[in-house]
Design a protein around this motif. Structure first.
Motif, PDB file in Angstrom:
ATOM      1  N   SER A  77       0.823  -1.208   0.000  1.00 34.54           N
ATOM      2  CA  SER A  77       0.000   0.000   0.000  1.00 34.54           C
ATOM      3  C   SER A  77       0.856   1.257   0.000  1.00 34.54           C
ATOM      4  O   SER A  77       0.488   2.271  -0.598  1.00 34.54           O
ATOM      5  N   ARG A  78       2.000   1.222   0.649  1.00 34.14           N
ATOM      6  CA  ARG A  78       2.884   2.395   0.679  1.00 34.14           C
ATOM      7  C   ARG A  78       3.483   2.641  -0.688  1.00 34.14           C
ATOM      8  O   ARG A  78       3.585   3.778  -1.150  1.00 34.14           O
ATOM      9  N   ALA A 113       0.725   3.984  -2.988  1.00 38.11           N
ATOM     10  CA  ALA A 113       0.445   5.394  -2.693  1.00 38.11           C
ATOM     11  C   ALA A 113       1.486   6.297  -3.333  1.00 38.11           C
ATOM     12  O   ALA A 113       1.170   7.356  -3.879  1.00 38.11           O
ATOM     13  N   ARG A 146       0.946   6.426  -7.154  1.00 34.44           N
ATOM     14  CA  ARG A 146      -0.172   7.287  -7.550  1.00 34.44           C
ATOM     15  C   ARG A 146       0.181   8.764  -7.457  1.00 34.44           C
ATOM     16  O   ARG A 146      -0.443   9.591  -8.104  1.00 34.44           O
ATOM     17  N   ARG A 147       1.191   9.102  -6.637  1.00 35.23           N
ATOM     18  CA  ARG A 147       1.611  10.500  -6.525  1.00 35.23           C
ATOM     19  C   ARG A 147       2.770  10.823  -7.466  1.00 35.23           C
ATOM     20  O   ARG A 147       3.163  11.970  -7.592  1.00 35.23           O
ATOM     21  N   HIS A 177       1.472   7.923 -12.343  1.00 37.28           N
ATOM     22  CA  HIS A 177       0.187   8.205 -11.708  1.00 37.28           C
ATOM     23  C   HIS A 177      -1.014   7.907 -12.615  1.00 37.28           C
ATOM     24  O   HIS A 177      -2.115   7.665 -12.122  1.00 37.28           O
ATOM     25  N   ASP A 223      -5.217   0.568 -11.976  1.00 37.24           N
ATOM     26  CA  ASP A 223      -4.912  -0.217 -10.772  1.00 37.24           C
ATOM     27  C   ASP A 223      -4.245  -1.541 -11.144  1.00 37.24           C
ATOM     28  O   ASP A 223      -3.328  -2.002 -10.451  1.00 37.24           O
ATOM     29  N   HIS A 240       8.674  12.193  -1.803  1.00 34.14           N
ATOM     30  CA  HIS A 240       7.700  11.121  -1.894  1.00 34.14           C
ATOM     31  C   HIS A 240       7.028  11.080  -3.266  1.00 34.14           C
ATOM     32  O   HIS A 240       6.495  12.068  -3.746  1.00 34.14           O
ATOM     33  N   GLY A 241       7.099   9.902  -3.928  1.00 35.99           N
ATOM     34  CA  GLY A 241       6.425   9.696  -5.198  1.00 35.99           C
ATOM     35  C   GLY A 241       7.226  10.094  -6.415  1.00 35.99           C
ATOM     36  O   GLY A 241       6.793   9.841  -7.544  1.00 35.99           O
ATOM     37  N   THR A 249       3.053   8.430   4.070  1.00 33.55           N
ATOM     38  CA  THR A 249       1.985   8.103   3.121  1.00 33.55           C
ATOM     39  C   THR A 249       0.620   8.520   3.657  1.00 33.55           C
ATOM     40  O   THR A 249      -0.347   8.575   2.899  1.00 33.55           O
ATOM     41  N   HIS A 250       0.533   8.820   4.944  1.00 35.73           N
ATOM     42  CA  HIS A 250      -0.737   9.202   5.559  1.00 35.73           C
ATOM     43  C   HIS A 250      -0.815  10.695   5.871  1.00 35.73           C
ATOM     44  O   HIS A 250      -1.909  11.248   5.987  1.00 35.73           O
ATOM     45  N   ARG A 269       0.873  14.744   5.126  1.00 38.78           N
ATOM     46  CA  ARG A 269       1.688  15.584   4.254  1.00 38.78           C
ATOM     47  C   ARG A 269       2.823  16.262   5.011  1.00 38.78           C
ATOM     48  O   ARG A 269       3.802  16.692   4.420  1.00 38.78           O
TER      49      ARG A 269
END
Length: 614
Positions: free
Chosen positions: A9-10, A13, A16-17, A22, A26, A84-85, A226-227, A229
């Protein structure tokens, strides 16, 4: 470098960013997840070096990377910071070329690695979407390089807060700042007690590197990115393992001190924190004030004692001070740039009034010439009525009975200097509530000079010294004159201050002046005098020597016009009916500026919203 276990999941996430992946479905993201290998870097560890084989790309899941390039002359410059991302290494992987830069972890970092073999497996089934994403990324990279643009520096995610003495109310400050950050995005406050409670193991925050808990905690902290900002790390008031972790994890460090404390005492604590690994991190000084209304004093002693990139004044009971700092940390600051124009500059006061009434923040303020004078008043948070009254009343004093033998200038500059000094006193630019700058022109070096430090009065005087009308200002071996010569509306300077934030620029100098007066190939002053005494003549009004000198200053409009694109909003106030010395009509100009700005900003807000709140 070591492999670590990583929750899918991390990674998803982060994907997707990411700018590269992105847009994938799925199903395609899940397939990509299968082909990646999780990797961890410790702070300071090298991911790859310039010249290494380009055999994989990396996706940043948590942490931060610094990308640097060494040129042929062996000079090295930072070209990007990735968070991140974001993606690094795709050029080498796709083009099968050696690495063009060196990449180092600036804090503990978690990555997902996609090898050439993994890419082949992906493209066997999903060739079109994968290669389309990569081509888009390469096209963006090529476009930016062609335009001379560098990669965007991401806003900090992890903010460490450390007090420069045990008496600093770090807990109260951290609580208020986290609350303010949470108004626009998710933010999590972390101190040693909260971490122990949330992680579920007593003493986890103080674990040492060799403890079994250390790696698990590092992975847990990275997972919070990831949760949330923003992660706000509150260091202990003493040296500890948790304090060291806070500094190591930080993207930026806020050094907090009470304004009334001794700078030498803060310097001692600063040196201690540097030994904990803070020396190579961006640092910002925050000086706390307990409800003071008068301007700060002695700030420059602090900035000389503590080596920081920026400083802020924060009143603990004033929410907009915390909001200003929050926008800075989010890279959404709002900067106001005011252009020169002598009396016409009074129109800026109306713009400031409109921004305040429309709740448009002013986080940084700067200007040139008269714009510098108004910007300085704004930086010290004067009320607009006070700005208008003092500017209109005191400005004419600068010109009255100050003529001198015109070998260097028409006026001695004594009265102008006296007026500015009587208003600003002995305050430094650093003492302003808002970060402030002004621009002058160095005759010595034939270049622009930006004043963001030092005596406020002398800086504003230098920015306003029209050559020919006033003598130059001598400062640090340079002769300085009015900044309008080089940059009438310094939007580009403000862009450097606010980064990815919003720049509002105001121009009070008309594009066209004087109409079509006929001087012929020669002209007599007696002829001009006769025209002035013939009010009903159809002849075009002939501008006087002082007006021509003032207009010549506005050649600084040329670079300003080319740099309009550096501003997000550019207001050209309709003040062509006013002249350079119409200070007695200041209320009219301020009212025009106010009404124009209200109409302009209402339309601008409707079109662009409030980006500083996003």
């Amino acid at each position: 470098m070591e492999k670590v276990s990583n929750a899918p999941s991390r990674l998803l996430a982060a994907l997707r960013r990411s700018s590269l992946f992105h847009a994938l479905s799925d199903e395609e993201l899940a397939a990509l997840d299968v082909q990646t290998v999780p990797v961890a870097l410790m702070s300071g560890e090298v991911l790859f070096r310039q010249g290494d084989p380009g055999d994989s790309l990396y996706i940043v899941i948590g942490g931060r990377l610094v990308v640097s390039h060494r040129s042929d002359d062996h000079t090295e410059r930072i070209v990007a910071e990735l968070g991140h991302g974001e993606i690094v290494g795709e050029m080498g992987l796709v083009c099968n070329e050696p690495r063009s830069a060196t990449v180092v972890a600036s804090r503990d970092t978690q990555l997902a690695r996609l090898t050439a073999t993994g890419l082949d497996c992906l493209t066997a089934k999903y060739a079109q979407p994968i290669y389309s994403a990569i081509v888009r990324q390469l096209a963006v990279r090529l476009r930016n390089e062609t335009a001379g643009d560098h990669a965007r520096k991401p806003a900090p995610i992890c903010v460490a807060i450390a007090g420069l003495s045990r008496d600093v109310p770090v807990a109260a400050f951290t609580h208020s700042l986290t609350d303010e950050l949470s108004r626009t995005q998710t933010a999590l406050r972390l101190n040693s007690d909260l971490v122990d409670d949330m992680f579920g193991i007593a003493g986890a925050a103080q674990s040492r590197y060799e403890d079994s808990t250390h790696a698990r905690l590092a992975d847990w902290l990275s997972g919070q990115e990831t949760h949330y900002r923003k992660l706000v790390y509150e260091a202990d008031a003493f040296d500890s393992n948790w304090t060291a972790r806070c500094l190591r994890q930080a993207d930026v460090i806020l050094l907090v001190a009470r304004s009334r404390d001794e700078p030498a005492r803060g310097r001692a604590r600063f040196d201690e924190l540097a030994r904990f690994g803070a020396a190579n991190k961006p640092m910002v000084l925050v000086l706390l004030h307990e409800g003071e209304s008068s301007p700060p004093r002695g700030t420059r002693e602090w900035t000389r004692s503590v080596s920081v990139s920026r400083h802020f004044h924060v009143r603990m009971n004033t929410r907009h001070d915390f909001a200003r700092l929050s926008r800075f940390l989010n890279d959404t600051s709002v900067g106001l740039t005011l252009g020169g124009g002598f009396a016409r500059g009074i129109g800026h006061i109306g713009v400031i009034r409109a921004m305040r009434e429309l709740d448009i923040p002013i986080d940084f303020v700067g200007g040139t010439s008269m714009g510098a004078i108004i910007a300085g008043q704004c930086a010290f948070e004067w009320d607009w009525r006070e700005m208008l009254e003092i500017t209109c009343r005191r400005s004419p004093e600068a010109f009255k009975r100050d003529y001198t033998l015109p070998l260097v200038s028409l006026l001695s500059g004594r009265k102008f200097s006296r007026v500015i000094t009587s208003i600003a006193g002995d305050l430094d630019i650093e003492d302003a509530w808002l970060p402030f700058f002004c621009v002058s022109a160095s005759l010595t070096r034939a270049e622009m000079k930006v004043h963001s430090s030092g005596n406020a009065a002398k800086s504003v005087i230098a920015s306003s010294r029209a050559p020919g009308l006033f003598p130059p200002v001598s400062w640090d071996g340079e002769l300085l004159v009015d900044g309008g010569l080089v940059n009438m509306v310094p939007s580009d300077v403000m862009r450097d201050f606010v980064g990815q934030g919003t720049v509002m620029s105001v121009d009070v100098s008309p594009a066209v002046e004087y109409g079509k007066p006929d001087f012929g190939l020669s002209f007599s002053g007696w002829q001009a005098l006769r025209r002035r005494f013939r009010p009903f003549s159809n002849s075009e009004r002939v501008p006087g020597m002082m007006e021509l000198m003032m207009r010549a200053l506005e050649f600084g409009r040329a670079p300003s016009a080319r740099l309009k694109h550096r501003a997000d909003a550019y207001l050209a106030l309709p003040l062509s009916d006013f002249r350079y010395r119409d200070f007695h009509r200041g209320a009219e100009m301020a009212d025009i500026g106010y009404r124009f700005a209200m109409s302009y900003f209402e339309k601008w807000l409707e079109s662009f919203g409030r980006p500083w709140m996003q």
